[in-house]
Motif scaffolding. Structure first.
Motif, PDB file in Angstrom:
ATOM      1  N   ARG A 113     -45.164   3.344   4.249  1.00  0.00           N
ATOM      2  CA  ARG A 113     -45.608   4.566   3.562  1.00  0.00           C
ATOM      3  C   ARG A 113     -45.769   5.736   4.525  1.00  0.00           C
ATOM      4  N   LEU A 114     -45.393   5.554   5.763  1.00  0.00           N
ATOM      5  CA  LEU A 114     -45.647   6.570   6.781  1.00  0.00           C
ATOM      6  C   LEU A 114     -44.558   7.651   6.763  1.00  0.00           C
ATOM      7  N   ARG A 115     -44.283   8.123   5.556  1.00  0.00           N
ATOM      8  CA  ARG A 115     -43.171   9.036   5.331  1.00  0.00           C
ATOM      9  C   ARG A 115     -43.258  10.312   6.154  1.00  0.00           C
ATOM     10  N   GLU A 116     -44.477  10.749   6.406  1.00  0.00           N
ATOM     11  CA  GLU A 116     -44.629  12.011   7.126  1.00  0.00           C
ATOM     12  C   GLU A 116     -44.149  11.901   8.573  1.00  0.00           C
ATOM     13  N   TYR A 117     -44.184  10.689   9.109  1.00  0.00           N
ATOM     14  CA  TYR A 117     -43.873  10.538  10.530  1.00  0.00           C
ATOM     15  C   TYR A 117     -42.638   9.683  10.815  1.00  0.00           C
ATOM     16  N   VAL A 118     -42.300   8.802   9.905  1.00  0.00           N
ATOM     17  CA  VAL A 118     -41.183   7.891  10.161  1.00  0.00           C
ATOM     18  C   VAL A 118     -39.968   8.368   9.356  1.00  0.00           C
ATOM     19  N   ASP A 119     -38.849   8.574  10.049  1.00  0.00           N
ATOM     20  CA  ASP A 119     -37.676   9.145   9.392  1.00  0.00           C
ATOM     21  C   ASP A 119     -36.806   8.096   8.717  1.00  0.00           C
ATOM     22  N   VAL A 120     -36.816   6.896   9.233  1.00  0.00           N
ATOM     23  CA  VAL A 120     -36.023   5.828   8.615  1.00  0.00           C
ATOM     24  C   VAL A 120     -36.626   4.484   8.986  1.00  0.00           C
ATOM     25  N   LEU A 121     -36.537   3.566   8.052  1.00  0.00           N
ATOM     26  CA  LEU A 121     -37.048   2.219   8.271  1.00  0.00           C
ATOM     27  C   LEU A 121     -35.857   1.272   8.194  1.00  0.00           C
ATOM     28  N   THR A 170     -41.683   4.120   0.912  1.00  0.00           N
ATOM     29  CA  THR A 170     -41.339   5.489   0.513  1.00  0.00           C
ATOM     30  C   THR A 170     -40.541   6.152   1.634  1.00  0.00           C
ATOM     31  N   VAL A 171     -40.565   5.553   2.815  1.00  0.00           N
ATOM     32  CA  VAL A 171     -39.692   6.000   3.901  1.00  0.00           C
ATOM     33  C   VAL A 171     -38.268   5.565   3.545  1.00  0.00           C
ATOM     34  N   PRO A 172     -37.253   6.404   3.808  1.00  0.00           N
ATOM     35  CA  PRO A 172     -35.878   5.975   3.526  1.00  0.00           C
ATOM     36  C   PRO A 172     -35.538   4.698   4.311  1.00  0.00           C
ATOM     37  N   VAL A 173     -34.862   3.779   3.643  1.00  0.00           N
ATOM     38  CA  VAL A 173     -34.575   2.465   4.224  1.00  0.00           C
ATOM     39  C   VAL A 173     -33.073   2.307   4.452  1.00  0.00           C
TER      40      VAL A 173
END
Lengths: 434, 434
Positions: B210-218, B235-238
């Protein structure tokens, strides 16, 4: 619906299909259509496009009638003038759509392009081939031109599309999709290559976002709320597009005349679109010279100026800006202004408040230009030019399905190539791994 | 944890930081590190890589000790031999990791590459520049080599990384990340370029998703359950990687000897990896000749064969396959076999039951080869070669962060370029849009 059917503007989109609207079934049909489209020749796809361009012109009156219904209902609901402007179809705009379709015919078909190849030491012949994404879902607002643009871009790139437009433009969309599907049929392509979710209930949008088994990518086109909603709820991979909180930063060493022209163009030439400027940042040392003229020029163009405390001192017309104003995409004749004391502050402001769409610096300082382009983390970064250029046509891509503001897959204006993926096709003679 | 600290295998990963483990703060630190990394020179990044390769060798004993702890605990928990094989570090494997790092040094840095450019008629100079993705999150299983591979690939491509490995390999990961972070510091790069979520609680994995604000891709790397979990919750793009239900299809006109070699290689050369074959499809008209020999050869290699009703008649060792067997990624000495009556059935089977990873046809028929490569919807499609070649190193990409089985952004083996995105940098002289 029944009224529309009675008015005969449903084209080949039969009442029966709309009433049973089950998105799973829609997804299955799209997948099936996509399989056929993926191996359809460029010639057949182009023949469908020619038919579509002609059919739009031939049916322009009934399309405009359907649109008129949407416009009247939206006016009655109190839609703003600027949003109405995006909804209205007139003869010129229908002709523009048809021209847009025709312009795709001459573009090279991305499907089948071999984008990389290699002969490995063991004799394996490796090719990387461009193939369609598959099924593309589009969730968008009240812009009927998107209905046509998205459909034909997906067709040319070999993708099936499921459209979910705003209920405010349902009549227009039903009419347009009807025309397009008739042409698919005539060209011998599956009608289900283009499908419209023609029920306005929100539930169907949610269904579409969960249709992971059938939909390969979802492209929301619209405002911040729409996009955030899709990102939060979708299990289908999403490409975020088009939230444009674009900045013009006027540097210490800017050419004041140039800065004024760029500012006015970016803010007022078409305020309702995503690459219009929403914020103006001004270096403190040029504020005395630049801001009084900028505020006057903006005010003459009927732009409401929201400013920081320092900006307020440069014009009586300026209203105080709140923190929120710096985050906003007005899509209107409004602008947020801030005076800063360094390029670094401007870069930090843009990276914090911006939407990573398009941002410009006006400067004659070489180092400032380099630092700005390197450190501003946006899809498009400009030196001494208007942000309004961020556009697939302006960039010479020939077409545009949207402007990606995310980092994965595509960033900036997305053309036909961005609607494809690739696969490796490897030819051997019995090779095994040691 | 305290025991590990006492054993001195924590490197520069202080106890304090692990106890306060707040992923928001971790994300902020990663973002900050990413900004610095994005503009770090190739030379500095390479100097860190050299230090890392050397430090791994120098610290191999303490890394293996930490790994031994993981192995013993996992054995006690009853982990299968094949999974243990992926967990174990020995001198050779540590040396392989160090070699892997060194091999990156010679690869060209993707960051800053101008991948497209154009001078527009209005004089605007358009460049499309490769930039890092930003912050990459990796969620993975008990494979300590992924800890090092992912870290150094992200470093070379200018990305910060947040690692979340399996709790079964926590000691190994803590030791390895400690070594790598020491080297970052020594090279003058931010230590937070590589961070490890070193608490085993599942809650932290969810936080990371859920760390969408900081992580650009999982990028999840692991089995089907892991990937599906990440896709459903993130919710981070995978980028989905590495579920490999790979097929070998033996066509009517196959060379039987070649088919046997390819089958045995794909199934048994390293059964625990994603590009190993899990299913065998055989055309009915070659089954009499091929299947008895195939079943015998597989059985000799200790492979358990699950077959359809027709397969059962070709060998007493064959167990009946359920529908589920055709969906399974065994990662073990097991295979599901089905006899079919046409190429089309084989293609449909693969597209339905497969994972869109790697699939091979063995045939001497040109049309069959063409149809198979066109219609099988997988990241890599082979004619007359083992699926085991789907690998960044084998493909000559020089490196691999994973094998994407999705369609967006990257498909198939992902190297350094797949860890980047692009931005448009546009140089003007005052241009505005007409």
């Amino acid at each position: 619906m029944n009224q529309l059917a009675a008015e005969g503007i449903l084209g080949s989109y039969p009442e029966r299909e709309r009433q049973m609207m089950d998105l799973t079934e829609m997804g299955q049909r799209a997948k099936k259509a996509a399989t056929i489209l993926a191996s359809s020749s460029t010639q057949v796809k182009n023949s469908a496009l020619i038919l579509m361009a002609d059919a739009l012109m031939e049916n322009s009156v009934r399309v405009m009638e359907a649109n008129q219904k949407d416009v009247e209902e939206s006016q009655a609901r109190g839609m703003s003038e600027i949003l109405l402007d995006r909804l209205v179809l007139n003869e010129k705009r229908v002709a523009d759509m048809a021209e847009g379709i025709k312009s795709l015919i001459g573009l090279s078909d991305p499907v089948g392009e071999i984008i990389w190849g290699s002969r490995l030491p063991n004799g394996l012949i490796l090719t990387k081939v461009r193939v369609p994404l598959g099924v593309v879902g589009i969730i968008y607002e009240a812009r009927p031109n998107v209905t046509v643009d998205a459909s034909v871009l997906c067709l040319k790139s070999g993708n099936a599309v499921i459209l979910r437009g705003s209920s405010n433009t349902l009549s227009s969309n039903v009419a347009l999709v009807g025309v397009l599907r008739d042409c698919l049929k005539e060209a011998g392509l599956p009608e289900d290559s283009i499908q419209l979710v023609s029920s306005p209930e929100r539930e169907y949008a949610v269904q579409l976002m969960r249709l992971r088994e059938y939909v390969d990518v979802l492209i929301p086109r619209g405002g911040k709320d729409l996009i955030e909603n899709v990102v939060a709820n979708s299990t289908v991979p999403v490409i975020e597009t088009g939230i444009g909180n674009c900045h013009i930063y006027v540097d210490e060493n800017a050419d004041v005349e140039m800065a004024l022209q760029i500012l006015l163009n970016a803010k007022t030439q078409r305020p309702s679109v995503c690459n219009a400027a929403e914020s103006l940042l001004v270096h403190g040392s040029i504020a005395d010279v630049f801001l009084p003229r900028a505020i006057q020029a903006l005010t003459e163009k009927k732009v409401t100026v929201y400013g920081c405390s320092r900006t307020l001192s440069y014009g009586q017309e300026v209203l105080p800006a709140s923190e929120d104003d710096y985050y906003r995409e007005y899509l209107d004749l409004k602008i947020a202004v801030k005076v800063l004391d360094s390029l670094q502050e401007a870069i930090d402001h843009i990276n914090k408040y911006g939407s990573h769409h398009s941002d410009a610096i006006v400067t004659n300082d070489y180092s400032s230009a380099q630092k700005f382009t390197q450190e501003v983390d946006s899809a498009a970064v400009y030196v001494n030019a208007s942000t309004r250029f961020t556009d697939g046509f302006q960039y010479g891509l020939g077409a545009e399905i949207g402007i990606s503001t995310q980092r994965l897959h595509a960033r900036g204006p997305m053309g036909l190539k961005e609607l494809t993926t690739s696969k490796f096709v490897v030819y051997g003679q019995g090779q095994v791994r040691k």
